[in-house]
Design an enzyme around this catalytic site. Structure first.
Site, PDB file in Angstrom:
ATOM      1  N   HIS A  48       0.782  -1.220  -0.080  1.00 56.55           N
ATOM      2  CA  HIS A  48       0.013   0.083  -0.116  1.00 56.55           C
ATOM      3  C   HIS A  48       0.837   1.040  -0.180  1.00 56.55           C
ATOM      4  CE1 HIS A  48      -3.965  -1.865   0.344  1.00 56.55           C
ATOM      5  NE2 HIS A  48      -3.531  -2.607   1.008  1.00 56.55           N
ATOM      6  N   ASP A  50       2.483   1.885  -2.973  1.00 54.23           N
ATOM      7  CA  ASP A  50       2.839   2.549  -4.500  1.00 54.23           C
ATOM      8  C   ASP A  50       1.841   3.615  -4.687  1.00 54.23           C
ATOM      9  OD1 ASP A  50       0.296   0.815  -4.321  1.00 54.23           O
ATOM     10  OD2 ASP A  50       0.654   0.055  -6.295  1.00 54.23           O
ATOM     11  N   GLY A 139      -4.652 -12.747  -4.363  1.00 54.42           N
ATOM     12  CA  GLY A 139      -3.613 -11.508  -4.193  1.00 54.42           C
ATOM     13  C   GLY A 139      -2.391 -11.855  -4.958  1.00 54.42           C
ATOM     14  N   SER A 142      -3.470 -11.973 -10.605  1.00 52.82           N
ATOM     15  CA  SER A 142      -3.719 -12.685 -11.919  1.00 52.82           C
ATOM     16  C   SER A 142      -4.009 -11.759 -13.046  1.00 52.82           C
ATOM     17  CB  SER A 142      -4.825 -13.785 -11.636  1.00 52.82           C
ATOM     18  OG  SER A 142      -5.959 -13.267 -10.775  1.00 52.82           O
ATOM     19  N   ASP A 192       1.597  -4.081  -9.512  1.00 54.99           N
ATOM     20  CA  ASP A 192       1.248  -5.301 -10.096  1.00 54.99           C
ATOM     21  C   ASP A 192       1.894  -5.381 -11.638  1.00 54.99           C
ATOM     22  OD1 ASP A 192       0.224  -5.835  -7.804  1.00 54.99           O
ATOM     23  OD2 ASP A 192      -1.942  -5.802  -8.411  1.00 54.99           O
TER      24      ASP A 192
END
Length: 418
Positions: A48, A50, A139, A142, A192
């Protein structure tokens, strides 16, 4: 009698490509133009941070999403997943607006829409089949594996020319982020997608999310060779429901932005750098928090500031082979996410506690929280025993059975074959 915990092995490029291509031919009656793959990710530390302009330390997993894709002459998109091979999502890109696609198809279709919105009119329709071994809802991102594999495939078949360089991949990352945020309605800060597009084998990336940085400035490859220290990284999917689009993520992001406004800075990274560089960081942190009246906001800000500091501390400790300190930083990260950011759930906390009790150097939740996965830094050969101990405790508590993944720092998105 207990049930042995399930370990999800990666498919491997040959298998993944063959599965996607075979289903493509079966459903569309022709061969795809190629198969592309992009990995899921695990964030080692820096959670948390980014969207606060902070630091993160993700690795790419060997578990990937494979897409067999062929361009079309029109603007129709047809997408199929091997999870529901008899169902097809079909959309026309012409006139498509944000939020205009329902279901999982919003992710890959959103990438094409985002590229066209960015001015790449040469991007037209396509047919695509997806096959993945990245566990859904775990988490482990995907969704980014799907959007990034799609972005790389569209870049290739439409000759955009961005996939071949780290700098160029930023454009594809931006499209993948836009697809998630605006088409799928799932908030993401970019960690991600950067991990899926920019990681290298046996390395983590120190991802600096401060706005305005160049590609070269935003990522630094950091060695993360577990075998050099006789270690394994256990990734355990608790299988607790993992939802980031129910408002919890967005509420925390909004509160952090409000705190930055109160503190008179563009983002909390500015404050974090000041606090973490102070002679007495704890006192400097208190000086910041007294400027905030809301107790919940204080706890959220405390997590972000201390978590940003833990990223470089972890890089330093692991690089020196100080695994005890590296593990302690994992523990401190989880405790902060549990107590200050309040994004854990009982399954995550129990899994972390058992891993620690069973001899892990450190353990923490990873990802956005509210379900999903934990990671634990353990001695080589210990992953299965510790995962089984967690599964046994889950059974005693009536939780759903967890599943585990063998983890190593793997390569980023790439074309698999022609």
């Amino acid at each position: 009698m207990t049930t042995a915990v399930e370990f999800i092995e990666p498919m491997g490029d040959a298998d993944g490509a063959a599965r996607a291509a075979a289903l493509f031919e079966a459903r569309f009656g022709t061969a795809p133009a190629g198969v592309w793959a992009a990995p899921g990710r695990v964030n080692l530390i820096g959670e948390h941070t980014d969207y606060n302009g902070g630091l993160c330390l993700p690795i790419a997993l060997p578990h990937r999403t494979y897409v067999a894709l062929a361009p079309r002459d029109d603007t129709t998109v047809r997408v199929i997943s091997d999870m529901t091979p008899d169902e097809m999502t079909m959309v026309d890109l012409d006139g498509l607006a944000a939020g205009g696609v329902d279901g999982w198809g919003a992710y890959p279709i959103g990438v094409a829409w985002a590229l066209r919105e960015a001015g790449f009119d040469q991007v037209r329709g396509f047919d695509a089949v997806f096959s993945s071994c990245v566990p859904l809802g775990s988490g482990l991102s995907s969704s980014a594996a799907m959007t990034c594999s799609t972005a790389l495939a569209l870049d290739d078949v439409y000759g955009l020319g961005f996939g071949g360089s780290d700098e160029g991949r930023i454009t594809l990352i931006d499209a993948a982020v836009m697809a998630e945020n605006e088409m799928a309605g799932a908030s993401t800060g970019g960690l991600d997608q950067n991990a899926s597009m920019r990681c290298a084998a046996d390395h983590a990336i120190r991802l600096d999310c401060m706005p305005g940085l160049t590609a070269a400035q935003s990522v630094r490859q950091e060695p993360f060779d577990l075998s050099a220290y006789g270690l394994e990284l256990l990734v355990l999917d608790t299988q607790a429901p993992h939802q980031l689009n129910d408002g919890q993520y967005e509420a925390r992001r909004t509160m952090c932005e409000e705190a930055a406004q109160i503190l008179g800075v563009p983002n909390l990274r500015v404050v974090a750098d000041q606090v973490n560089a102070a002679v007495d960081p704890a006192a400097a942190l208190e000086d910041v928090l007294v400027q905030l009246d809301d107790e919940t906001m204080c706890r959220r800000v405390r997590h972000v500031i201390t978590e940003i500091g833990r990223v470089d501390d972890f890089i330093d400790a692991f690089g020196r082979g100080d695994i005890e300190t590296a593990g302690a930083l994992f523990n401190a990260s989880h405790d902060s996410l549990r107590d200050d950011y309040e994004v854990t759930v009982p399954e995550l906390d129990v899994a972390v506690d058992v891993a620690r009790d069973e001899g892990a150097y450190g353990a923490r939740m990873t990802g956005g929280g509210f379900g999903g996965s934990i990671i634990a830094l353990v001695n080589a050969g210990e992953s299965r025993r510790i995962a089984q101990a967690i599964a046994d405790e889950f059974a005693r508590r009536g939780f759903d059975a967890p599943r585990a993944l063998p983890a190593r720092a793997s390569q980023s998105a790439h074309r698999v074959n022609d």
